[in-house]
Write an enzyme that holds these catalytic residues in place. Structure first.
Site: not given
Ligand code: GJV
Length: 432
Positions: A188, A197
């Site tokens: 997601e 983002e």
């Molecule tokens: N690696 C691991 N976790 C991630 C990464 C990454 N490169 N990028 C984001 N997250 N829909 N805009 C994790 C982040 O810490 C958060 O818990 C989740 O993914 C984002 C979920 C919703 N954001 C979004």
């Protein structure tokens, strides 16, 4: 101002030695400019206070003492720091439409998910991984999360009796080693205006590294939607106010109000269906199997709206839809729609206000282009440009304007930086 690596170019901070006025970009001695491109030996394309222009290179010297050059263009510390809090995790989990959409996808695919290996990128508290383990019988689920919430995810996995299937990997997906390739990559990743983002980049990189040939991406497709709309309440609240507060004439503040309130998109706008002036349309569509990271630098969409009922055109509202193709052939594709005709989500919609309201008649058309330009320095940000014109069916009038916006404002106030990167008109024109 601060800067970091930008694409293949390395923007460097320079200090101006002598004053130089009005040669493209005006600046003064001591100003610190961000150099984007060394166009020629003599002229460089640079940015100062949110404005870009050419500067003579001989007037600049490198600011070797710049402490900020080490600043992370991904702002990972604050980004993952904020996702490590329960406040954001709660916001996402309590978004019923969003969470339920993912649950339904897993439920609808429970049979073909049997024996499959799944990667859940950005698992947060692990809810999607737990749905997989509980509602289907996958061989393994790799739950990947970079923020500190991952320390709790492991406990939740155990407490829900899923530790045989779900393994939590704490770290940035780009830097992790997994036991092997996966059949399905679920995530997601969508932000405001779909891309803000730019977590999608992490997803695409993980796809290229870990998804097996013929594997499935969930979401499998995504689109950005747009509609011309009325926003009378918002307009009145921010502009109408100055007309006669307490019987006084404050209209002199209206142009200031316009630039302060309307020069940035309004996130978390809830568009009422009756405020849509036309049928919304998809302006940009992405195929998650074939999309490349480099495609994200500049995305362009076109639109032609036919005004369905007379009304006041205050701006454009955008949102997104994502599709989840079935693992089984001929089975229906499920969708999460964050638009005004569906159950509201925590993303709500994004409103782009015009400089001033315009009356529209039924049958008139609003057509134009939308450009998403990823910030070359601040990689989680982008500029949205909408250029449009109105033409009546009788072709009696034609007006044209463009609005320039930057999505570099706080998203749920967890990205404290505001970095202006105004879109250059030339950039727009080369797309027309
Ligand atoms: N690696 C691991 N976790 C991630 C990464 C990454 N490169 N990028 C984001 N997250 N829909 N805009 C994790 C982040 O810490 C958060 O818990 C989740 O993914 C984002 C979920 C919703 N954001 C979004």
């Amino acid at each position: 101002m601060s800067m970091c690596v930008c694409l293949s170019l390395t923007p460097i901070l320079y200090v101006c030695l002598r004053p130089q006025m009005f040669v493209y970009l005006s600046f003064r001695a001591g100003d610190r400019l961000l150099v984007h491109t060394k166009t020629s030996a003599d002229w460089w394309w640079a940015e100062l206070g949110g404005l870009c222009g050419y500067v003579p290179s001989s007037y600049l010297k490198q600011d070797v003492e710049d402490k900020d050059t080490s600043e992370d263009p991904w702002q990972d510390e604050e980004y993952f720091g904020s996702y490590g809090t329960l406040r954001l995790q709660l916001e996402m989990l309590s978004d019923r439409a969003r969470t339920e959409a993912y649950r339904q996808v897993i439920l609808a695919n429970s049979a073909p998910l049997r024996g499959k290996v799944v990667m859940d990128l950005g698992c947060g508290t692990g809810v999607i991984s737990l749905f997989c383990a509980r509602l289907a019988q996958p061989k393994a689920v790799y739950a990947v999360e970079a923020s500190s919430i991952a320390e709790h995810t492991e406990t939740l996995v155990r407490q829900n009796g899923c530790e045989e299937v779900v393994t939590v990997f704490q770290g940035r997906a780009e830097e992790l080693e997994l036991p092997g390739r996966v059949d399905i990559l679920i995530s997601e990743w969508m932000g405001n205006c779909l891309l803000f983002e730019f977590m999608v980049e992490s997803v695409l990189q993980a796809r290229d590294r870990w998804l097996r040939e013929g594997g499935m991406m969930w979401p499998s497709g995504a689109s950005l939607c747009l509609v011309p709309c009325q926003a009378l309440d918002y307009y009145t609240e921010r502009m109408g106010f100055w007309e006669q507060p307490y019987g006084l004439d404050f209209t002199a503040l209206q142009s200031l109000a316009q630039s302060e309130f309307f020069s940035r998109p309004r996130f978390s706008h809830l568009l009422q269906p009756e405020d849509c002036l036309a049928t919304p349309c998809d302006v940009i569509t992405l195929d998650m199997l074939t999309l490349h990271v480099t495609d994200l630098e500049k995305l362009r969409g076109q639109f032609t709206f036919i005004v369905e009922k007379a009304g006041t055109f205050h701006g454009f509202t955008s949102w997104f839809r994502v599709q989840f193709q079935s693992l089984e052939r001929d089975k229906t594709t499920l969708e999460l729609d964050t638009g005004p005709y569906s159950e509201p989500t925590h993303w709500k919609q994004t409103l782009f206000m015009l400089d001033g309201p315009i009356s529209l008649l039924g049958g008139e058309t609003v057509s134009g282009i939308i450009l998403l330009h990823r910030n070359p320095v601040w990689r989680r940000h982008m500029t949205v440009t909408i250029q449009w014109s109105i033409s009546s069916t009788e072709e009696t009038g034609n007006c044209k304007a463009s609005i320039l916006y930057l999505l570099g404002v706080n998203h749920n106030s967890h990205l404290p930086h505001v970095h202006l990167y105004p879109f250059q008109t030339e950039d727009v024109e080369c797309y027309l």
